[in-house]
Design an enzyme around this catalytic site. Structure first.
Site, mmCIF file in Angstrom:
data_model
loop_
_atom_site.group_PDB
_atom_site.id
_atom_site.type_symbol
_atom_site.label_atom_id
_atom_site.label_comp_id
_atom_site.label_asym_id
_atom_site.label_seq_id
_atom_site.Cartn_x
_atom_site.Cartn_y
_atom_site.Cartn_z
ATOM 1 N N SER A 218 0.846 -1.191 0.000
ATOM 2 C CA SER A 218 0.000 0.000 0.000
ATOM 3 C C SER A 218 0.881 1.242 0.000
ATOM 4 O O SER A 218 2.106 1.166 0.166
ATOM 5 C CB SER A 218 -0.890 -0.001 1.242
ATOM 6 O OG SER A 218 -0.078 0.116 2.412
ATOM 7 N N ASP B 196 -0.909 -1.603 -4.231
ATOM 8 C CA ASP B 196 -2.279 -1.701 -3.737
ATOM 9 C C ASP B 196 -2.873 -0.301 -3.586
ATOM 10 O O ASP B 196 -2.262 0.580 -2.977
ATOM 11 C CB ASP B 196 -2.263 -2.434 -2.387
ATOM 12 C CG ASP B 196 -3.636 -2.862 -1.926
ATOM 13 O OD1 ASP B 196 -4.555 -2.928 -2.758
ATOM 14 O OD2 ASP B 196 -3.786 -3.143 -0.719
ATOM 15 N N ASP C 130 -6.938 3.092 -8.077
ATOM 16 C CA ASP C 130 -8.256 3.100 -7.439
ATOM 17 C C ASP C 130 -8.915 4.456 -7.647
ATOM 18 O O ASP C 130 -8.792 5.358 -6.817
ATOM 19 C CB ASP C 130 -8.141 2.767 -5.953
ATOM 20 C CG ASP C 130 -9.506 2.666 -5.280
ATOM 21 O OD1 ASP C 130 -10.526 2.885 -5.968
ATOM 22 O OD2 ASP C 130 -9.548 2.363 -4.076
ATOM 23 N N GLU D 206 -10.806 -0.248 -10.035
ATOM 24 C CA GLU D 206 -11.870 -0.551 -9.071
ATOM 25 C C GLU D 206 -13.135 0.201 -9.452
ATOM 26 O O GLU D 206 -13.100 1.397 -9.753
ATOM 27 C CB GLU D 206 -11.456 -0.179 -7.649
ATOM 28 C CG GLU D 206 -12.557 -0.457 -6.625
ATOM 29 C CD GLU D 206 -12.076 -0.379 -5.179
ATOM 30 O OE1 GLU D 206 -12.810 0.181 -4.350
ATOM 31 O OE2 GLU D 206 -10.971 -0.884 -4.879
ATOM 32 N N GLY E 148 -9.739 -4.152 6.946
ATOM 33 C CA GLY E 148 -9.632 -4.315 8.388
ATOM 34 C C GLY E 148 -10.285 -5.579 8.910
ATOM 35 O O GLY E 148 -10.769 -6.430 8.154
ATOM 36 N N HIS F 84 -11.468 -7.446 -2.803
ATOM 37 C CA HIS F 84 -10.698 -6.755 -1.772
ATOM 38 C C HIS F 84 -11.306 -7.049 -0.403
ATOM 39 O O HIS F 84 -12.418 -7.554 -0.296
ATOM 40 C CB HIS F 84 -10.706 -5.250 -2.030
ATOM 41 C CG HIS F 84 -9.725 -4.816 -3.070
ATOM 42 N ND1 HIS F 84 -8.669 -3.976 -2.792
ATOM 43 C CD2 HIS F 84 -9.616 -5.119 -4.390
ATOM 44 C CE1 HIS F 84 -7.971 -3.775 -3.895
ATOM 45 N NE2 HIS F 84 -8.528 -4.457 -4.881
ATOM 46 N N GLY F 85 -10.554 -6.725 0.642
ATOM 47 C CA GLY F 85 -11.070 -6.891 1.998
ATOM 48 C C GLY F 85 -11.510 -8.308 2.290
ATOM 49 O O GLY F 85 -12.536 -8.531 2.930
ATOM 50 N N SER F 86 -10.718 -9.292 1.865
ATOM 51 C CA SER F 86 -11.171 -10.680 1.915
ATOM 52 C C SER F 86 -10.463 -11.534 2.954
ATOM 53 O O SER F 86 -10.370 -12.757 2.805
ATOM 54 C CB SER F 86 -11.048 -11.315 0.523
ATOM 55 O OG SER F 86 -11.967 -10.719 -0.363
ATOM 56 N N ASP G 217 -4.804 -9.181 4.053
ATOM 57 C CA ASP G 217 -3.822 -8.470 4.868
ATOM 58 C C ASP G 217 -4.072 -8.715 6.352
ATOM 59 O O ASP G 217 -3.192 -9.143 7.095
ATOM 60 C CB ASP G 217 -3.868 -6.973 4.553
ATOM 61 C CG ASP G 217 -2.757 -6.179 5.236
ATOM 62 O OD1 ASP G 217 -1.864 -6.798 5.854
ATOM 63 O OD2 ASP G 217 -2.778 -4.945 5.164
#
Length: 354
Positions: A50, A83, A105, A142, A199, A232-234, A277
Site C-alpha cells: 500500500s 495496492d 483506485d 476498481e 480491516g 478486496h477486503g477478503s 492483509d
C-alpha cells in the site's frame, strides 16, 4: 529472477481455474513468510504494498527486498503489485521501483477519502492503463466503493477509505457499468464492490447474501466472462486467531470476516485475485503477544519474529491450498515485461467486452 506481471499470472489462473491470494507486505519477515509458504506448496504469489507500506519501508528498501526474494526463491513466479494507488504518480513511481503491476483506485479521489464520480474514475484509470501498458506493466481498476452493507460505512486502512455514509448504489458494483468501465479503461483486472471492507471488523455476524453480495460477482462474471475479477477486503478473520490474541492480553471484540468457502465460490465465478492483509497481521501479532506473556524476560526480537513468521507462513499456505494456487508455480513460463508491452501495443491483450 522470477518476477511476473499480474496479467500473465491471472491469465494462467483463469486457464487453470484457480485464484491467487495477494498478501500485503511491510517488512522482510512478512516477505519471507509469504515466499516460504509459496515454496512449500509450489505456488505463484502476489505480494502487494500500500502507499502506507511504501512510506513505512521506503521505496528503495522495498525494491531491494523484492529483488532479494525473487533471487532467493527463483522458482516462484512473483508479482509485485501496488495496492490502492490514488493517482498517476503513485502508480508510475511504483513501476519505476520495480513493481510489475499497479492498482489505480479511481473509485475515490486523490485524497483517498472522497468518493469519485464515474467519469473521474474512467478517466484516471484509463490514463494509468495507457501509461503502464507502454512498459508491459499490468493495471487493476476498481468500480464501486469498498464498505459495509450493514453500516453503510467504509473502514479506513493506511489512510485509504471512503468517508461518510454510502448507499447501496456505491457499495455494490453495477454489472452493466462494469462492462463499460472495462471497455473504456482497458484494465487487466477489475476490483468489484460486494460488501467487503478493509480491516478486521467486516461483519457483525457470519455473512449471508444480505451483507455479502456474492450474487453481484456472479452477475458481473456473466457479462464479463473473460475479465479477471478481484475481491478486496477478503481476510477471513479466523476465530482461532482472535482467540490467541485475546488469550494473551488482546481486546478484539467478536467479529467475522469473509469465509474461505465464499471466496472459493467466488473463484468459480471469475475471481482471480483475493486481497488478504488482516489475517496475516493477526497471525503475527498473536505470536508477539503470546511470547511477551509466556516469556516476559525475553528481549531478543528474533525470538518474537521467528514464531510470528511461522504463523504467517502457515496462514498463507492454507490460503494458497484452498484457492487452488498450490502446484501451479512450475507450470508457468514467465513472459518478460518488454514482451508484454509488445503484446499490449499489438492489441493482443485488449479486454474482451462484447
Amino acid at each position: 529472477m522470477a518476477l511476473i506481471t499480474l496479467r500473465q499470472l491471472l491469465d494462467h489462473a483463469a486457464e487453470q481455474g484457480y485464484g491467487v491470494p495477494a498478501f500485503n507486505i511491510n517488512n522482510m519477515e512478512q516477505g519471507l513468510a509469504i515466499m516460504e509458504a509459496a515454496r512449500a506448496c509450489d505456488a505463484p504469489v502476489i505480494i502487494q504494498a500500500s502507499r502506507g507500506a511504501r512510506s513505512y519501508a521506503n521505496d528503495i528498501m522495498l525494491a531491494k527486498m523484492i529483488e532479494a526474494l525473487a533471487a532467493i526463491y527463483p522458482e516462484i513466479p512473483l508479482c509485485m503489485h501496488q495496492d490502492h494507488g490514488n493517482n498517476e504518480a503513485t502508480c508510475m513511481t511504483a513501476i519505476r521501483h520495480g513493481f510489475t503491476s499497479v492498482m489505480m483506485d479511481g473509485s475515490l479521489k486523490a485524497d483517498a477519502k472522497t468518493p469519485a464520480d464515474y467519469d473521474y474514475n474512467v478517466d484516471i484509470t484509463a490514463r494509468v492503463s495507457h501509461m503502464a501498458h507502454w512498459v508491459g506493466a499490468s493495471v487493476e481498476g476498481e468500480l464501486g466503493v469498498l464498505g459495509s452493507l450493514e453500516t453503510g460505512e467504509s473502514e479506513a486502512e493506511d489512510g485509504h477509505g471512503a468517508e461518510g455514509k454510502l448507499d447501496h448504489s456505491q457499495l455494490l458494483t453495477d454489472p452493466d457499468q462494469a462492462v463499460d468501465f472495462v471497455k473504456k479503461t482497458q484494465v487487466d483486472a477489475l476490483a468489484i464492490a460486494c460488501g467487503t471492507s478493509h480491516g478486521a471488523y467486516k461483519f457483525s455476524r457470519k455473512p449471508d447474501g444480505e451483507i455479502l453480495a456474492m450474487s453481484v460477482i456472479e452477475a458481473i462474471h456473466k457479462k464479463l466472462p473473460d475479465t479477471h475479477l478481484v475481491m478486496h477486503g477478503s481476510s477471513s478473520v479466523p476465530q482461532e486467531l482472535q482467540d490467541i490474541i485475546n488469550a494473551f492480553g488482546g481486546a478484539m471484540p467478536q467479529t467475522f470476516g469473509v469465509p474461505v468457502e465464499e471466496i472459493v465460490r467466488g473463484i468459480k465465478m471469475g475471481v482471480r485475485k483475493v486481497n488478504i492483509d488482516t489475517d496475516c497481521r493477526m497471525a503475527m501479532t498473536g505470536q508477539f503477544r503470546r511470547i511477551a506473556q509466556q516469556t516476559p524476560s525475553e528481549f531478543d526480537p528474533r525470538k518474537f519474529l521467528k514464531p510470528a513468521m511461522d504463523a504467517m507462513r502457515d496462514l498463507c499456505k492454507q490460503r494458497l491450498e484452498a484457492f487452488g494456487t498450490a502446484g501451479q508455480a512450475g507450470k508457468i513460463r514467465i513472459i518478460p515485461m518488454d514482451d508484454m508491452a509488445k503484446r499490449y501495443a499489438s492489441g493482443a491483450l485488449a479486454p474482451k467486452t462484447a
